[in-house]
Design an enzyme around this catalytic site. Structure first.
Site, PDB file in Angstrom:
ATOM      1  N   HIS A   1      -5.190  -4.183  -1.981  1.00 40.48           N
ATOM      2  CA  HIS A   1      -5.012  -3.230  -3.082  1.00 40.48           C
ATOM      3  C   HIS A   1      -4.996  -3.868  -4.468  1.00 40.48           C
ATOM      4  CE1 HIS A   1      -4.342   0.200  -0.436  1.00 40.48           C
ATOM      5  NE2 HIS A   1      -3.788  -0.690   0.376  1.00 40.48           N
TER       6      HIS A   1
ATOM      7  N   LYS B   1     -11.622  -0.503  -1.370  1.00 38.72           N
ATOM      8  CA  LYS B   1     -10.706   0.110  -2.338  1.00 38.72           C
ATOM      9  C   LYS B   1     -11.323  -0.021  -3.730  1.00 38.72           C
ATOM     10  CE  LYS B   1      -7.132  -0.610   1.050  1.00 38.72           C
ATOM     11  NZ  LYS B   1      -7.834  -0.046   2.114  1.00 38.72           N
TER      12      LYS B   1
ATOM     13  N   SER C   1       0.800  -1.224   0.000  1.00 42.59           N
ATOM     14  CA  SER C   1       0.000   0.000   0.000  1.00 42.59           C
ATOM     15  C   SER C   1       0.829   1.270   0.000  1.00 42.59           C
ATOM     16  CB  SER C   1      -0.946   0.005   1.194  1.00 42.59           C
ATOM     17  OG  SER C   1      -0.231  -0.151   2.395  1.00 42.59           O
TER      18      SER C   1
HETATM   19  C1  PLP Z   1      -2.964  -3.811   2.789  1.00 47.21           C
HETATM   20  C2  PLP Z   1      -4.161  -3.468   3.613  1.00 47.21           C
HETATM   21  N1  PLP Z   1      -4.747  -4.431   4.333  1.00 47.21           N
HETATM   22  C3  PLP Z   1      -5.822  -4.166   5.114  1.00 47.21           C
HETATM   23  C4  PLP Z   1      -6.353  -2.901   5.170  1.00 47.21           C
HETATM   24  C5  PLP Z   1      -7.522  -2.657   6.073  1.00 47.21           C
HETATM   25  O1  PLP Z   1      -8.705  -2.769   5.346  1.00 47.21           O
HETATM   26  P1  PLP Z   1     -10.013  -1.979   5.822  1.00 47.21           P
HETATM   27  O2  PLP Z   1      -9.817  -0.555   5.453  1.00 47.21           O
HETATM   28  O3  PLP Z   1     -11.129  -2.639   5.108  1.00 47.21           O
HETATM   29  O4  PLP Z   1     -10.096  -2.127   7.310  1.00 47.21           O
HETATM   30  C6  PLP Z   1      -5.778  -1.872   4.406  1.00 47.21           C
HETATM   31  C7  PLP Z   1      -6.256  -0.481   4.389  1.00 47.21           C
HETATM   32  O5  PLP Z   1      -7.231   0.001   4.696  1.00 47.21           O
HETATM   33  C8  PLP Z   1      -4.656  -2.162   3.611  1.00 47.21           C
HETATM   34  O6  PLP Z   1      -4.070  -1.199   2.896  1.00 47.21           O
END
Ligand code: PLP
Length: 390
Positions: free
Chosen positions: A206, A237, A178
């Site tokens: 992502h 996303k 990310s």
């Molecule tokens: C790589 C990654 N995993 C998990 C998450 C967490 O997901 P959520 O926003 O649905 O809690 C994110 C960002 O939000 C992320 O960038």
């Protein structure tokens, strides 16, 4: 007095240029947002395909609310699990060619659930150093040993696997990182994990919806459930909604259902939202035009950067990184861009390692060429400050 240490800590954060702040968007999520009554071109949204405010999804959300209601009313294991959740789980399993799926209210909850619900205290977890915070926190909750290898360093990963204890070992990686925008070397990681009988988990927050025909990074690399047993996908996303799912062999998903506290003790997601997410899933997997527009925009952005003499980021997906280094400089550049109507946020430690403050630019399928031209023109004023990310 009671709160003095908080005030001191906030002052210290400010002195180090690390204060985070909320900007209130007065418009729907999209490539043009409105902050303080001013229109800004948005380059920091994970809405990679421009679906968060898409009319088809707005209609689906309304339809879902009419059919199943807004709230779920309870945890899934009480009365909160709706047909909308089940259909979404089945759709996701079909698209990613996996045996079973379990829906979570967010990616953060999904990752906490996987790591704390499946990993035993005497097991070992081997993680890429740049994995998402939720994976790191999940391992902490499991109380297992967390061995972190330098980002993308396959030699360090293998060394950690060789010294693994007899108890099962886990290898955990983001699919598309990310804050660096690069892809995990999943084919190599999968081979190494198999060779050393470790269970591989990929958090594809992502990559899902964007790569592999929409099915994500694992499919992009032509890998299967047998190579990457556990897959975490999120909906906030590319799919433009909110929520997450964990997919994999039935025995692991059933274990998750029985053990993951972030599933068991969490109110089930809104059924209306899950209904809309099913619609988003169909949209991105059946209509290639969203992904085609995104990748065409990424190519256009790269060509325009090259022509302006700015280092071209190596990001193969929508996340494009321009490294700056100093936090104060990164903040200055972001403020300068904002003054020109370009909304790009500076990413600073502790989100990224010290000395690597950067601009994280997200390209969307919904950007028009003139939006990208304006961005590159704005970036051109700071050309000499940008370094390639290596
Ligand atoms: C790589 C990654 N995993 C998990 C998450 C967490 O997901 P959520 O926003 O649905 O809690 C994110 C960002 O939000 C992320 O960038």
């Amino acid at each position: 007095m009671l709160f003095a240490r908080f005030a001191e800590s906030l002052a210290a954060i400010a002195r180090e240029n690390k204060t985070r702040s909320l900007d209130v968007n007065q418009a729907p999520q999209g490539v043009e947002i409105e902050i303080d009554n001013r229109r800004l071109l948005n380059f920091c949204s994970n809405d990679y395909l421009g679906l968060a405010n898409h009319p088809v999804l707005i209609e689906a959300l309304q339809e879902g609310a009419h059919r199943y209601g807004v709230g779920s009313g309870a945890a899934a294991l009480l009365s909160g699990y709706s047909e909308a959740h089940q259909e979404l789980a089945e759709g996701l399993a079909r698209v990613t060619k996996r045996e079973r799926a379990l829906i979570f209210s967010s990616g953060y909850m999904a990752n906490l659930g996987v790591m704390s619900g499946l990993v035993a205290r005497d097991e070992k977890v081997i993680s890429d150093q740049l994995n998402h915070a939720s994976l790191i926190d999940g391992v902490r909750l499991s109380k297992a040993e967390n061995v972190r290898y330098a980002h993308g360093n396959m030699l360090q990963l293998e060394a950690a696997l060789i010294t693994a204890t007899p108890a099962p070992t886990w290898v955990v990686t983001d699919g598309l990182f990310s804050m660096d925008g690069d892809l995990a070397q999943l084919p190599t990681i999968a081979v190494l994990a198999k060779r050393h009988e470790a269970i591989l988990v990929c958090d594809d927050a992502h990559g899902f919806g964007v790569l592999g025909g929409g099915a994500g990074t694992v499919t992009h690399f032509n890998l299967q459930e047998t190579d990457v047993p556990l897959l975490v996908v999120t909906f906030g996303k590319a799919l433009g909604t909110v929520g997450a799912a964990v997919l994999g062999p039935a025995v692991l998903i059933e274990s998750l259902l029985q053990n993951a506290r972030t599933f068991i003790y969490d109110t089930a997601p809104s059924p209306a939202m899950s209904y809309a997410t099913s619609r988003a899933l169909r949209l991105v997997t059946e209509d290639a035009s969203f992904r085609e527009r995104l990748f065409s925009n990424i190519r256009y952005f790269h060509a325009a950067l090259r022509a302006t003499g700015i280092p071209v980021p190596s990001g193969e997906g929508p996340i494009q990184i321009l490294l700056i280094g100093e936090e104060a400089t990164a903040l200055k550049v972001a403020a300068g861009l904002r003054a020109k109507g370009l909304y790009v946020r500076a990413i600073r430690p502790p989100t990224v390692p010290k000395g690597t403050a950067r601009l994280r630019i997200c390209i969307s399928a919904a950007h028009e060429r003139q939006h990208l031209d304006r961005l590159v023109e704005g970036l051109g004023g700071y050309r000499d400050l940008f370094r390639p990310l290596v």
